[in-house]
Scaffold this active site. Structure first.
Site, short mmCIF file in Angstrom:
data_model
loop_
_atom_site.label_atom_id
_atom_site.label_comp_id
_atom_site.label_asym_id
_atom_site.label_seq_id
_atom_site.Cartn_x
_atom_site.Cartn_y
_atom_site.Cartn_z
CG HIS A 270 -2.00 1.00 1.16
ND1 HIS A 270 -1.84 2.34 1.45
CD2 HIS A 270 -3.29 0.84 0.80
CE1 HIS A 270 -2.98 2.96 1.27
NE2 HIS A 270 -3.88 2.09 0.87
CG ASP A 322 -8.50 -4.56 -2.54
OD1 ASP A 322 -7.73 -3.68 -2.95
OD2 ASP A 322 -9.72 -4.37 -2.38
#
Ligand code: SDX
Length: 379
Positions: A270, A322
């Site tokens: 991320h 996710d």
């Protein structure tokens, strides 16, 4: 440092590739406190909100600025029901698409078409923005689920009046009344996806809104951004990776093979969290454990844990939301092509709140460039 960059020779310190670590907006909506590993939504912890409230509460918090009383929450649920009907022209626009078109392309098209049916399209007042936000939230479950049915040659199904918002959304996606656990887990996933500071898709929405373009156009742009596999498309890619394997060992082998080829493993890493955990992933991992136990599918949970260990060991990377949202949606019976559309539908509340905020305190986005091309040429 000069205030302009007319010469094109301004120093590199004004340039950060991908706008990494650059502050693009002021907002009262959300903030990622990486040090405290906390996602703050209007002063509340997103994780606490997911555990102690629900998606409709969080939508009210983002759109109106406060958590609703129980009476107000009921009123919002009733308002969402009253506004859930989808204009026939929106379904007609989907019917014009080729069967088998990507579900995110369908959703992007439908949101754009929906704007043409909203009489308040060109009203940029905060009150109108809030009304449009609820209208969009009310219609997105049917547009998402029934749009996908139309893409696959099926007729739309009617929403169930007896189910609350999240349970009703999950019913439309699976054509099955969810259990209490399934409805609770799905609602938590909608909260987890609802708002996350300034991801690419939210930035896209604010950039579009900053020209005083309308809310539906801004959300349409965000949908186009979210489809990308480096962003919202990752949850579908995670499930495709899991479907290629049937055990922890085969998943580890597949991941090592991809890493050896310098490929990215979807669901990990991320831009902001870097080498720290995504708090939302931990929430969805817990949800997966509960669903796996309820459906006696412990193998999938342990396989996902094994994949997490591989990336920690090989790359020092943690899963993002996710990675665990994908197997949760699989166990909920949601079709894989609808994983990213559900992400968008959940994020719509945050996107609309950002557009309202941008229209209220607007400054047109117009950055500069570090020019690398030739100069002083003559035709
Ligand atoms: C979402 O912004 C948001 O908040 C988004 C989101 C939201 O709620 O809106 O959180 C939702 O989009 C989550 C992210 C979903 N995307 C993926 O899971 C796709 C896989 N992830 C990567 O592509 C990547 O981690 C990004 C795109 C998410 C972030 O990439 P960065 O910040 O540009 O990091 P980078 O490309 O500079 O990588 C730094 C290093 C590199 O190694 P080196 O080349 O320096 O040796 O980390 C490696 C990368 O190779 N790396 C990965 C990796 N992610 C980073 N290596 C393998 N697999 C990965 N997934």
């Amino acid at each position: 440092m000069s205030s302009s960059c007319d010469s094109g020779d301004c120093g590199d310190d004004r340039y950060s590739p991908g706008l990494e670590n650059i502050i693009a907006s002021e907002t009262a909506l959300s903030y990622l406190d990486v040090e405290k590993e906390e996602i703050v939504l209007r002063g509340y912890s997103l994780i606490e909100l997911a555990r102690q409230t629900g998606y409709v509460d969080v939508a009210h918090l983002l759109i109106e600025g406060s958590l609703p009383t129980s009476e107000r929450r009921l009123a919002v649920e009733l308002k969402l029901k009253a506004e859930e009907e989808v204009p026939g022209g929106v379904y007609e626009s989907i019917r014009l698409l080729p069967q088998g078109a990507h579900a995110m392309d369908m959703l992007r098209t439908a949101i754009s078409a929906l704007g043409c049916f909203d009489e308040e399209l060109e009203d940029f007042s905060p009150a109108s923005g809030r009304r449009k936000a609820y209208r969009l939230l009310a219609k997105l479950p049917q547009i998402t689920a029934n749009g996908y049915r139309i893409l696959n040659g099926l007729e739309p199904v009617a929403p169930r009046s007896d189910l609350a918002y999240s349970a009703g959304f999950l019913y439309l996606l699976t054509n099955k009344k969810p259990t209490e656990l399934e409805a609770h887990v799905f609602d938590q996933s909608l909260v987890a996806y609802s708002e996350h500071e300034m991801p690419n898709s939210t930035f896209a929405a604010r950039v579009i809104a900053s020209t005083m373009s309308d809310m539906y156009g801004a959300v349409t742009g965000a949908a186009a951004s979210l489809k990308g596999r480096l962003h919202g498309g990752a949850n579908e890619a995670v499930m495709k990776m899991l479907e290629e394997t049937s055990s922890s060992q085969s998943l580890e082998a597949l991941m090592l093979e991809k890493l050896a080829k310098k490929e990215r493993i979807m669901g990990f890493g991320h831009r902001v969290y870097m080498r720290k955990p995504d708090p939302r992933a931990l929430l969805m991992k817990e949800a997966l454990r509960k669903l796996a136990a309820a459906s006696c599918n412990h193998e999938l949970y342990h396989r996902c844990e094994a994949g997490e260990a591989v990336m920690k060991r090989e790359k020092g990377l943690y899963p993002n939301l996710d990675y665990y949202a994908a197997p949760v949606y699989h166990l909920l019976g949601i079709p894989v092509p609808l994983f990213t559309p559900v992400f968008l539908a959940a994020r719509a509340t945050g996107l609309c709140a950002h557009v309202i905020e941008q229209h209220e305190h607007n400054r047109l986005f117009r950055p500069r460039v570090l020019y690398r091309g030739p100069k002083d040429l003559h035709p």
